[in-house]
Motif scaffolding. Structure first.
Motif, short mmCIF file in Angstrom:
data_model
loop_
_atom_site.label_atom_id
_atom_site.label_comp_id
_atom_site.label_asym_id
_atom_site.label_seq_id
_atom_site.Cartn_x
_atom_site.Cartn_y
_atom_site.Cartn_z
N LYS A 289 0.83 -1.20 0.00
CA LYS A 289 0.00 0.00 0.00
C LYS A 289 0.87 1.26 0.00
CE LYS A 289 -4.28 -1.81 1.05
NZ LYS A 289 -5.63 -1.47 0.62
N GLY A 290 2.18 1.08 -0.03
CA GLY A 290 3.07 2.23 -0.13
C GLY A 290 3.69 2.66 1.19
N TYR A 291 3.42 1.92 2.25
CA TYR A 291 4.02 2.28 3.55
C TYR A 291 5.37 1.61 3.70
CZ TYR A 291 -0.33 4.53 4.63
OH TYR A 291 -1.40 5.36 4.59
N THR A 292 6.24 2.26 4.49
CA THR A 292 7.58 1.71 4.70
C THR A 292 7.62 0.89 5.98
OG1 THR A 292 8.29 3.59 6.02
CG2 THR A 292 8.59 3.77 3.63
N GLY A 293 8.66 0.08 6.11
CA GLY A 293 8.85 -0.71 7.31
C GLY A 293 8.91 0.17 8.55
N ARG A 294 9.54 1.32 8.41
CA ARG A 294 9.67 2.26 9.53
C ARG A 294 8.29 2.76 9.96
NH1 ARG A 294 11.64 8.30 10.20
NH2 ARG A 294 10.67 8.73 8.20
N LYS A 317 -1.61 6.61 8.28
CA LYS A 317 -1.34 7.99 7.84
C LYS A 317 -0.78 8.81 9.00
CE LYS A 317 -4.85 8.28 4.37
NZ LYS A 317 -6.29 8.43 4.50
N GLU A 318 -1.40 8.60 10.19
CA GLU A 318 -0.90 9.31 11.37
C GLU A 318 0.55 8.93 11.67
OE1 GLU A 318 -3.53 8.52 14.69
OE2 GLU A 318 -5.23 9.12 13.44
N ALA A 319 0.86 7.66 11.48
CA ALA A 319 2.23 7.20 11.73
C ALA A 319 3.19 7.95 10.81
CB ALA A 319 2.34 5.69 11.50
N ARG A 320 2.79 8.08 9.55
CA ARG A 320 3.63 8.78 8.58
C ARG A 320 3.82 10.25 9.01
NH1 ARG A 320 2.36 7.83 2.46
NH2 ARG A 320 3.78 6.11 2.87
N GLU A 321 2.72 10.87 9.44
CA GLU A 321 2.81 12.27 9.87
C GLU A 321 3.71 12.43 11.10
OE1 GLU A 321 -1.61 13.18 8.20
OE2 GLU A 321 -1.26 13.46 10.37
N ILE A 326 9.19 14.05 13.40
CA ILE A 326 10.51 13.73 13.96
C ILE A 326 11.60 14.08 12.94
CG2 ILE A 326 12.01 11.84 14.75
CD1 ILE A 326 9.51 10.42 15.84
N ASP A 327 11.37 13.71 11.67
CA ASP A 327 12.37 13.98 10.62
C ASP A 327 12.66 15.47 10.52
OD1 ASP A 327 12.20 11.28 10.15
OD2 ASP A 327 11.07 11.45 8.28
N ASP A 328 11.59 16.28 10.46
CA ASP A 328 11.77 17.73 10.33
C ASP A 328 12.50 18.31 11.54
OD1 ASP A 328 10.47 17.64 7.94
OD2 ASP A 328 8.53 18.28 8.73
N ASP A 412 14.43 3.02 17.31
CA ASP A 412 14.90 2.72 15.95
C ASP A 412 13.92 3.23 14.90
OD1 ASP A 412 16.49 1.95 13.89
OD2 ASP A 412 16.66 -0.15 14.48
N LEU A 413 13.66 4.52 14.96
CA LEU A 413 12.69 5.13 14.05
C LEU A 413 13.31 6.19 13.17
CD1 LEU A 413 9.60 5.56 16.40
CD2 LEU A 413 9.83 3.97 14.49
N GLU A 414 14.63 6.31 13.22
CA GLU A 414 15.23 7.39 12.44
C GLU A 414 15.20 7.04 10.96
OE1 GLU A 414 18.45 9.34 14.20
OE2 GLU A 414 19.36 9.94 12.30
N SER A 415 14.85 8.05 10.17
CA SER A 415 14.90 7.88 8.74
C SER A 415 16.37 7.81 8.37
CB SER A 415 14.25 9.08 8.07
OG SER A 415 14.71 9.21 6.76
N GLU A 416 16.68 6.94 7.41
CA GLU A 416 18.09 6.82 7.04
C GLU A 416 18.61 8.13 6.48
OE1 GLU A 416 19.46 3.40 5.25
OE2 GLU A 416 18.06 2.10 6.29
N ILE A 417 17.70 8.96 6.00
CA ILE A 417 18.16 10.20 5.40
C ILE A 417 18.61 11.21 6.46
CG2 ILE A 417 16.81 9.97 3.29
CD1 ILE A 417 14.74 11.75 4.37
#
Ligand SMILES: [Zn+2]
Length: 480
Positions: A289-294, A317-321, A326-328, A412-417
């Protein structure tokens, strides 16, 4: 640190076996490899992962074993229907399981014993022999060996189950006739035609082990007669874990497990997950469905483990937000901290905000992840406000980044970027958005901009991966 022990139904202060010991033995029931595991299974595995990582954060050394059940009724049926040997049938499901836990960033256990390993079959046979010699087990007419629950007064204590409920009131199923008590469970199942060539020799004739004895034997073989923590899903409590206690304590006479921790169910759209309701999802269903493992890791982790978790697409969707926040935040902190400050040690760093230990102490309290994440997002809000006002200095920003590094060992939720320079991180975030909107032209332009800054981007199943570009390499062409 305290945990809710299913055995006592109480929150108990946590103390490993040896008072001075920082070493913890942990056993977690693993998958039965007859199909792909579903997201409900992964909720339990993520809870166990969180528990292990938090114990490690608190300075414990965790030795964790997770078994692989590769022989039982379902695996045998699957192999028979596929007309292939049992090991050949289970192998791809084992591989899929390891791939899935990797996608979800679940730490590998130290050992993944398989039930069909002759070493453990021997241990199971040895334990069954001891149980028979103590009158705790018997071989019935059907040649199978059963545990005699009436001889083990503790039976039912974990599940807080009244044994009289198990008294047979009338007719029982045909294959139950041979047992002395309807609650007696099989330790060794005598071979029958349905089993095909799946059989091992034993003092009671050819057959195969029952599921419960597999865990008792593998836990004892790898961790010893007594272990600190045993986990599983609530559906494992009865009869599986109850049976494990009866078998292990029946053999050793010692208390088998100090702390029993169980993870509540996962519901999908408020209902029990079932194939017939069409709400049954494997990990790859959600990835497709387009979601990542993270993102899936976050969605399955964010609710306290003893509370049923309702999985919904809105929740995804909330998880993605939430992860986007956190990323920002990390990008902003890195900008304020400046590259050179990020590596500075945590000492001498002044924290302008409230005590960051709130996260860790929430997890000390029966792994209260909801409170811990609440604390994290509150900290993010406050720091962002300070950054907006220009009030966060470089050393405070570094302090927050160091704190994040520490708690991210648990999450362990950091985006690799995020490990890359802020400018590259921002371009990569933008590219992720472009790809989500299927704006491939923009996505390719951004790839080239990222490359010009010395980074290479690769699209993997669980999102973008950034690596340092090899020098002298040509710019990649769109459509590569
Ligand atoms: Zn088990």
């Amino acid at each position: 640190m305290r945990f809710f022990n299913t055995y006592s139904r109480e929150l108990e202060e946590f103390a490993p076996r040896g008072p001075a010991s920082r070493k913890i033995d942990m056993y977690t029931c693993g998958p039965t490899v007859y199909s792909r595991a579903h997201i409900g299974n992964f909720r339990a595995y993520i809870f166990e992962d969180l528990l292990q990582r938090h114990l490690e954060l608190r300075g414990y050394k965790v030795h964790r074993v997770m078994n692989i059940t590769d022989v039982d009724d379902k695996t045998i049926r699957g192999a028979r229907e596929a007309k292939i040997p049992l090991a050949k049938f289970t192998e791809p499901f084992k591989q899929a399981f390891f791939q899935d836990i990797d996608t979800l960033r679940i730490k590998q256990a130290d050992e993944f014993p398989a039930a069909t390993d002759q070493r453990y079959i021997d241990k199971m046979i040895e334990m069954i022999g001891v149980l028979i010699s103590r009158g705790l087990a018997y071989q019935a007419e059907d040649k199978s060996v059963y545990f005699r629950i009436n001889k083990f007064p503790e039976y039912g204590k974990l599940a807080h189950f009244d044994l009289t409920q198990l008294q047979s009131t009338g007719r029982v199923k045909h294959d139950e006739y041979d047992k002395e008590h309807i609650g007696d469970f099989a330790l060794w199942k005598a071979w029958d035609e349905e089993d095909g060539d799946v059989k091992w020799e034993s003092p009671w004739g050819p057959g195969r082990p029952g599921w419960h004895i597999e865990c008792s034997a593998m836990a004892t073989a790898l961790l010893g007669e007594q272990i600190d923590i045993h986990c599983g899903g609530v559906d494992n409590i009865f009869p599986h874990h109850e049976a494990e206690i009866a078998q292990s304590e029946g053999v050793t006479g010692k208390k088998f497990v100090r702390y029993w921790l169980h993870c509540a169910h996962l519901l999908v759209d408020g209902q029990k997950m079932s194939k017939s309701l069409g709400n049954f999802y494997t990990l790859s269903d959600v990835l497709q469905k387009g979601y990542t493992g993270r993102e899936i890791r976050y969605a399955l982790m964010r609710v306290h483990y003893r509370v049923p978790l309702n999985f919904t697409w809105d929740g995804m969707k909330e998880a993605r937000e939430s992860l986007g926040r956190i990323d920002d935040w990390l990008i902003r902190l890195r900008e304020v901290a400046g590259e050179e400050n990020v590596q500075r040690p945590t000492s001498n760093i002044q924290r302008p905000m409230k005590e960051p230990a709130g996260f860790e102490s929430a997890l000390d309290d029966d792994l209260n992840i909801s409170a811990a994440l609440g604390f994290l997002f509150e900290s993010i809000r406050e720091t962002n406000r300070a950054i907006d006002r220009g009030e966060l200095d470089a050393s405070s920003a570094s302090g927050w980044l160091n704190w994040w590094k520490q708690i991210n060992n648990v999450l362990d939720l950091e985006s690799e970027i995020d490990a890359v320079p802020p400018e590259v991180g921002r371009l990569a975030n933008e590219r992720e958005n472009a790809r989500r909107e299927k704006n491939w032209k923009r996505s390719d332009e951004l790839r080239d901009q990222i490359f010009a800054l010395g980074w290479e981007v690769r699209d993997a199943k669980d999102g973008q991966k950034l690596t340092r570009a090899l020098s002298g390499k040509m710019l990649s062409q769109p459509g590569d």
